[in-house]
Design an enzyme around this catalytic site. Structure first.
Site, PDB file in Angstrom:
ATOM      1  N   GLY A  65      15.317  86.365  45.155  1.00  0.00           N
ATOM      2  CA  GLY A  65      14.637  87.473  45.814  1.00  0.00           C
ATOM      3  C   GLY A  65      13.879  88.412  44.886  1.00  0.00           C
ATOM      4  O   GLY A  65      12.980  89.114  45.328  1.00  0.00           O
ATOM      5  N   GLU A  66      14.226  88.437  43.623  1.00  0.00           N
ATOM      6  CA  GLU A  66      13.599  89.374  42.691  1.00  0.00           C
ATOM      7  C   GLU A  66      12.220  88.896  42.252  1.00  0.00           C
ATOM      8  O   GLU A  66      12.059  87.744  41.847  1.00  0.00           O
ATOM      9  CB  GLU A  66      14.462  89.546  41.443  1.00  0.00           C
ATOM     10  N   ALA A  67      11.265  89.809  42.290  1.00  0.00           N
ATOM     11  CA  ALA A  67       9.879  89.471  41.930  1.00  0.00           C
ATOM     12  C   ALA A  67       9.782  88.967  40.490  1.00  0.00           C
ATOM     13  O   ALA A  67       9.029  88.030  40.215  1.00  0.00           O
ATOM     14  CB  ALA A  67       8.966  90.670  42.138  1.00  0.00           C
ATOM     15  N   LYS A 122      11.938  87.303  38.750  1.00  0.00           N
ATOM     16  CA  LYS A 122      12.449  85.932  38.667  1.00  0.00           C
ATOM     17  C   LYS A 122      11.457  84.955  39.284  1.00  0.00           C
ATOM     18  O   LYS A 122      11.207  83.883  38.734  1.00  0.00           O
ATOM     19  CB  LYS A 122      13.816  85.838  39.345  1.00  0.00           C
ATOM     20  N   ILE A 123      10.892  85.328  40.427  1.00  0.00           N
ATOM     21  CA  ILE A 123       9.876  84.490  41.058  1.00  0.00           C
ATOM     22  C   ILE A 123       8.701  84.331  40.104  1.00  0.00           C
ATOM     23  O   ILE A 123       8.158  83.236  39.927  1.00  0.00           O
ATOM     24  CB  ILE A 123       9.417  85.098  42.402  1.00  0.00           C
TER      25      ILE A 123
END
Length: 172
Positions: A89-91, A93-94
């Site tokens: 969910g974390e930007a 990490k994406i």
């Protein structure tokens, strides 16, 4: 693995199922992605550089390098990439995960984009589009349109626009 990837991998190493190196772990994740929890795989691949002295980042790099996107349409390549795990969910990490995808896609398809940054921006855009179109909390009148998708991607190719038909095919 599904409850605690670090302990799960240590168990598999202790049983001789795999070696403790990034290439072996990446191959293991590919081979067993149907039986492992996709959220756990995604969280593991997206760990910060500080976690396990950067081992997970090395696994992410190997994981992507073991994939072949040659000749795939961009949206098909993204689907192929994401079928083995669920994005966290974390930007940040994406961001890390999609940056590696974009580099690999451009390396294997050098004539599609002027650079990997363009592929990265478009990949992020496709993820936002997917979220927008499939999120029941977003009312129909607020969902992104094809024109809106083309518009938000103007100028991403080193200041130039990508072909509208190309973007339209991705939207469709």
């Amino acid at each position: 693995f599904n409850l605690n990837p670090k302990k799960g991998l240590a168990y598999f190493v202790s049983r001789g199922v795999l070696e403790h190196d990034s290439k072996s772990v990446a191959k293991f994740l590919h081979l067993h992605s149907e039986r492992l929890d996709k959220a756990a795989i995604g969280d593991y691949l997206a760990k910060e550089r500080e976690y396990q002295e950067g081992f997970c980042i090395k696994v992410l790099h190997e994981y992507v390098e073991q994939m072949d996107f040659t000749g795939m349409r961009f949206d098909e390549a993204i689907r192929h990439y994401l079928k083995g795990f669920r994005l966290p969910g974390e930007a940040q990490k994406i961001d890390r995960m999609m940056e590696k995808f974009a580099e690999r896609f451009c390396l294997q398809n050098p004539s599609i984009f002027p650079n990997a940054d363009t592929a990265f921006i478009l990949a992020f855009s496709v993820i936002m589009l997917n979220t927008d179109l499939h999120n029941p909390a977003i009312k129909d009148e607020r969902k992104m349109t094809k024109n809106g998708f083309v518009s938000i991607n103007r100028g991403i190719a080193s200041g130039a626009d990508l072909d509208e038909d190309f973007l339209g095919e991705i939207f469709d």
